[in-house]
Motif scaffolding. Structure first.
Motif, mmCIF file in Angstrom:
data_model
loop_
_atom_site.group_PDB
_atom_site.id
_atom_site.type_symbol
_atom_site.label_atom_id
_atom_site.label_comp_id
_atom_site.label_asym_id
_atom_site.label_seq_id
_atom_site.Cartn_x
_atom_site.Cartn_y
_atom_site.Cartn_z
ATOM 1 N N LEU A 45 0.839 -1.203 0.000
ATOM 2 C CA LEU A 45 0.000 0.000 0.000
ATOM 3 C C LEU A 45 0.874 1.253 0.000
ATOM 4 N N ASN A 46 1.871 1.265 -0.855
ATOM 5 C CA ASN A 46 2.856 2.354 -0.868
ATOM 6 C C ASN A 46 2.240 3.722 -1.144
ATOM 7 N N ASP A 47 1.131 3.776 -1.893
ATOM 8 C CA ASP A 47 0.496 5.064 -2.183
ATOM 9 C C ASP A 47 -0.050 5.729 -0.916
ATOM 10 N N PHE A 48 -0.313 4.958 0.105
ATOM 11 C CA PHE A 48 -0.883 5.489 1.336
ATOM 12 C C PHE A 48 0.165 5.689 2.433
ATOM 13 N N ALA A 49 1.379 5.216 2.198
ATOM 14 C CA ALA A 49 2.396 5.194 3.253
ATOM 15 C C ALA A 49 2.773 6.586 3.752
ATOM 16 N N GLU A 50 3.028 7.529 2.868
ATOM 17 C CA GLU A 50 3.474 8.845 3.319
ATOM 18 C C GLU A 50 2.378 9.625 4.035
ATOM 19 N N PRO A 51 1.144 9.663 3.522
ATOM 20 C CA PRO A 51 0.095 10.340 4.295
ATOM 21 C C PRO A 51 -0.116 9.694 5.673
ATOM 22 N N ALA A 52 -0.069 8.369 5.724
ATOM 23 C CA ALA A 52 -0.252 7.675 7.004
ATOM 24 C C ALA A 52 0.925 7.932 7.941
ATOM 25 N N ALA A 53 2.129 8.014 7.408
ATOM 26 C CA ALA A 53 3.305 8.310 8.232
ATOM 27 C C ALA A 53 3.211 9.717 8.818
ATOM 28 N N LEU A 54 2.749 10.658 8.020
ATOM 29 C CA LEU A 54 2.563 12.020 8.514
ATOM 30 C C LEU A 54 1.497 12.057 9.609
ATOM 31 N N ILE A 55 0.429 11.315 9.417
ATOM 32 C CA ILE A 55 -0.640 11.279 10.420
ATOM 33 C C ILE A 55 -0.148 10.664 11.723
ATOM 34 N N ILE A 56 0.564 9.547 11.669
ATOM 35 C CA ILE A 56 1.035 8.938 12.920
ATOM 36 C C ILE A 56 1.973 9.898 13.644
ATOM 37 N N SER A 57 2.761 10.636 12.901
ATOM 38 C CA SER A 57 3.650 11.625 13.499
ATOM 39 C C SER A 57 2.842 12.711 14.220
ATOM 40 N N GLU A 58 1.768 13.173 13.604
ATOM 41 C CA GLU A 58 0.897 14.176 14.230
ATOM 42 C C GLU A 58 0.213 13.604 15.472
ATOM 43 N N LEU A 59 -0.234 12.352 15.403
ATOM 44 C CA LEU A 59 -0.887 11.735 16.563
ATOM 45 C C LEU A 59 0.079 11.590 17.732
ATOM 46 N N VAL A 60 1.305 11.192 17.438
ATOM 47 C CA VAL A 60 2.322 11.080 18.490
ATOM 48 C C VAL A 60 2.595 12.458 19.090
ATOM 49 N N VAL A 138 -6.668 7.555 19.573
ATOM 50 C CA VAL A 138 -6.981 8.502 18.510
ATOM 51 C C VAL A 138 -6.490 7.849 17.226
ATOM 52 N N TRP A 139 -7.364 7.768 16.226
ATOM 53 C CA TRP A 139 -7.067 6.989 15.038
ATOM 54 C C TRP A 139 -7.441 7.739 13.762
ATOM 55 N N ALA A 140 -6.885 7.241 12.656
ATOM 56 C CA ALA A 140 -7.222 7.730 11.318
ATOM 57 C C ALA A 140 -7.301 6.529 10.392
ATOM 58 N N GLU A 141 -8.228 6.588 9.456
ATOM 59 C CA GLU A 141 -8.437 5.468 8.538
ATOM 60 C C GLU A 141 -8.257 5.886 7.086
ATOM 61 N N PHE A 142 -7.803 4.907 6.299
ATOM 62 C CA PHE A 142 -7.666 5.062 4.851
ATOM 63 C C PHE A 142 -8.452 3.959 4.175
ATOM 64 N N LEU A 143 -9.295 4.341 3.233
ATOM 65 C CA LEU A 143 -9.959 3.342 2.397
ATOM 66 C C LEU A 143 -8.993 3.003 1.275
ATOM 67 N N THR A 144 -8.636 1.739 1.163
ATOM 68 C CA THR A 144 -7.609 1.333 0.199
ATOM 69 C C THR A 144 -8.167 0.523 -0.948
ATOM 70 N N GLY A 145 -9.452 0.224 -0.917
ATOM 71 C CA GLY A 145 -10.037 -0.632 -1.933
ATOM 72 C C GLY A 145 -11.007 0.120 -2.826
ATOM 73 N N ALA A 146 -11.952 -0.632 -3.385
ATOM 74 C CA ALA A 146 -12.910 -0.100 -4.337
ATOM 75 C C ALA A 146 -13.844 0.949 -3.698
ATOM 76 N N ASP A 147 -13.948 0.969 -2.359
ATOM 77 C CA ASP A 147 -14.830 1.903 -1.685
ATOM 78 C C ASP A 147 -14.298 3.338 -1.713
ATOM 79 N N ARG A 148 -13.093 3.526 -2.141
ATOM 80 C CA ARG A 148 -12.437 4.840 -2.127
ATOM 81 C C ARG A 148 -13.110 5.802 -3.050
#
Length: 148
Positions: A45-60, A138-148
């Protein structure tokens, strides 16, 4: 300094998940980014890795700045093939995330706005049963499939 001295292992049961506890300190943000990037790479899921990495950094960072916690738990889960969730668990259930007014020249205070923009959905869940929860995620979600 905290580091990932051993590779993070997937949860042995249930959906794919990565989870580890770290000190509630600034170096944990970089560890969280690595954890997220590694998990997303395993899941292709490399397309989602950088946004998710930024989010985890903000949550921390939010946990560090807004709670008195000494330790936090980082979570990266994939409850289904179409959904990935990143989160931070702390022991401060009374300190809930809220949007705050931010002036144009403020140097901080935009973390939740950033999370809201990057994630498909975000929120928090109280942890523990009964009238007195012991913590929150505190969480954040990404839709990675056809539901996007």
């Amino acid at each position: 300094m905290t580091s990932l001295s051993t590779p993070v292992q997937a949860a042995p049961t249930g959906p794919p998940a990565y989870s580890q506890t770290f000190p509630c300190e600034p170096t944990t943000a970089s560890i969280g980014r690595k954890l997220v990037r590694d998990a997303f790479a395993v899941w292709h899921l490399n397309d989602f890795a950088e946004p998710a990495a930024l989010i985890i950094s903000e949550l921390v960072t939010n946990a560090i700045r807004h709670t008195p916690c000494h330790a936090i738990r980082l979570l990266v889960r994939r409850p289904s093939t179409a959904l990935v969730r990143v989160g931070v668990v702390d022991r401060a259930p009374s300190r809930l995330p809220v949007f705050s007014p931010v002036a144009a020249d403020d140097e901080s205070g935009r973390g939740l706005l950033l999370i809201d923009e990057l994630a498909d959905r975000w929120g928090y869940d109280l942890r523990g049963s009964g009238p007195r929860p012991w913590g929150k995620e505190v969480w954040a979600e990404f839709l990675t499939g056809a539901d996007r």
